[in-house]
Design a protein around this motif. Structure first.
Motif, PDB file in Angstrom:
ATOM      1  N   HIS A 140      15.280 108.489 -13.486  1.00  0.00           N
ATOM      2  CA  HIS A 140      16.102 109.047 -12.409  1.00  0.00           C
ATOM      3  C   HIS A 140      16.741 110.360 -12.872  1.00  0.00           C
ATOM      4  CE1 HIS A 140      18.916 109.388  -9.099  1.00  0.00           C
ATOM      5  NE2 HIS A 140      19.937 109.390  -9.959  1.00  0.00           N
ATOM      6  N   ILE A 145      13.621 110.308  -9.587  1.00  0.00           N
ATOM      7  CA  ILE A 145      13.187 109.196  -8.729  1.00  0.00           C
ATOM      8  C   ILE A 145      14.405 108.396  -8.285  1.00  0.00           C
ATOM      9  CG2 ILE A 145      10.931 109.036  -9.860  1.00  0.00           C
ATOM     10  CD1 ILE A 145      11.991 106.416 -11.188  1.00  0.00           C
ATOM     11  N   ASN A 146      14.279 107.769  -7.099  1.00  0.00           N
ATOM     12  CA  ASN A 146      15.360 106.931  -6.576  1.00  0.00           C
ATOM     13  C   ASN A 146      15.013 105.451  -6.611  1.00  0.00           C
ATOM     14  OD1 ASN A 146      17.269 109.030  -5.828  1.00  0.00           O
ATOM     15  ND2 ASN A 146      15.762 109.611  -4.271  1.00  0.00           N
ATOM     16  N   GLU A 150       8.313 104.698  -6.359  1.00  0.00           N
ATOM     17  CA  GLU A 150       7.818 106.072  -6.306  1.00  0.00           C
ATOM     18  C   GLU A 150       6.751 106.335  -7.371  1.00  0.00           C
ATOM     19  OE1 GLU A 150      10.820 109.153  -6.024  1.00  0.00           O
ATOM     20  OE2 GLU A 150      12.257 107.679  -5.245  1.00  0.00           O
ATOM     21  N   LEU A 151       6.743 105.518  -8.417  1.00  0.00           N
ATOM     22  CA  LEU A 151       5.774 105.700  -9.491  1.00  0.00           C
ATOM     23  C   LEU A 151       4.364 105.275  -9.080  1.00  0.00           C
ATOM     24  CD1 LEU A 151       8.417 106.077 -11.090  1.00  0.00           C
ATOM     25  CD2 LEU A 151       7.348 104.856 -12.982  1.00  0.00           C
ATOM     26  N   THR A 156       3.531 111.279  -9.604  1.00  0.00           N
ATOM     27  CA  THR A 156       4.848 110.812 -10.058  1.00  0.00           C
ATOM     28  C   THR A 156       4.700 109.882 -11.258  1.00  0.00           C
ATOM     29  OG1 THR A 156       5.653 110.957  -7.783  1.00  0.00           O
ATOM     30  CG2 THR A 156       7.007 109.722  -9.338  1.00  0.00           C
TER      31      THR A 156
END
Length: 221
Positions: A140, A145-146, A150-151, A156
């Motif tokens: 983060h 990233i939140n 997202e990975l 990403t």
């Protein structure tokens, strides 16, 4: 009184030759007898010398690996040019070894971006580099990233893999490549446990080192 007759020249030559051959035979026989009386240790030493000499004269070539035929290279080259460019540019931006990034992503996921794995402790590994839930705060802070989902995006996931390697290398000062790989796979505490002898490297460690060597061999050819 009769005079002694001189021996014919042919007879003299024949006798002389006979004496020479007899002498040679006696010398050879003596040499053979002495050879039979040598100590076993002397014979072994001679044998070793012969083998060593043969080895030096006729070296055996080690088998070579055709890197292009390996699964590592085959899968990597099956990626689009855009994805391969992402791997290379992200590794360069983070100043980490691109072959280590390639090897990690090969061993962890076979470059599958949407792969997840739930561990026995309930945490989940995410994406192409299989980053664990425990790395969220670091990721983060570094790549913004939140959430770990997202990975599951290829780019990403690659950025996350490179960001973690960069974190261990720069923030924690792990310069040795082998230690850097161990830290990525087992965490900083896991690395310390391996170094102090209280733990062993995971099986993936040796496999990843092997994949690194393959990528290095292929791309340096």
């Amino acid at each position: 009184m009769k005079k002694k007759q001189k021996m014919p020249l042919e007879a003299v030559v024949a006798i002389t030759i006979g004496i020479i051959f007899s002498t040679l035979f006696a010398v050879t026989a003596i040499g053979d007898d002495q050879g039979e009386m040598e100590k076993p240790s002397d014979i072994k030493a001679d044998a070793v010398t012969v083998v060593s000499s043969a080895t030096e004269s006729y070296p055996v070539e080690e088998p070579t690996i055709n890197f292009a035929d390996t699964e590592e290279v085959s899968i990597y080259l099956s990626l689009s040019k855009e994805k391969r460019a992402m791997v290379e540019s992200c590794a360069a931006a983070a100043d980490v070894d691109v072959n280590m990034v390639r090897a990690i992503c090969f061993q962890e996921s076979r470059f599958q971006p949407t792969l997840t794995h739930t561990n026995s402790n309930g945490t989940v590994d995410w994406g192409v580099g299989q980053c664990n839930d425990s790395t969220f705060e670091t990721l983060h802070a570094r790549i913004g990233i939140n959430n770990m989902q997202e990975l599951l995006d290829f780019e990403t996931g690659i950025r996350a893999c490179c960001a973690l390697l960069q974190y261990y290398k720069t923030d924690l000062g792990i310069g040795n490549p082998n230690d850097l790989l161990l830290a990525y796979q087992q965490g900083y505490t896991g690395l310390q446990n391996v170094k102090n002898g209280s733990a062993e490297p995971w099986a993936a460690y040796e496999k990843t080192l092997g994949s690194m060597a393959i990528y290095a061999g292929y791309f340096s050819a």
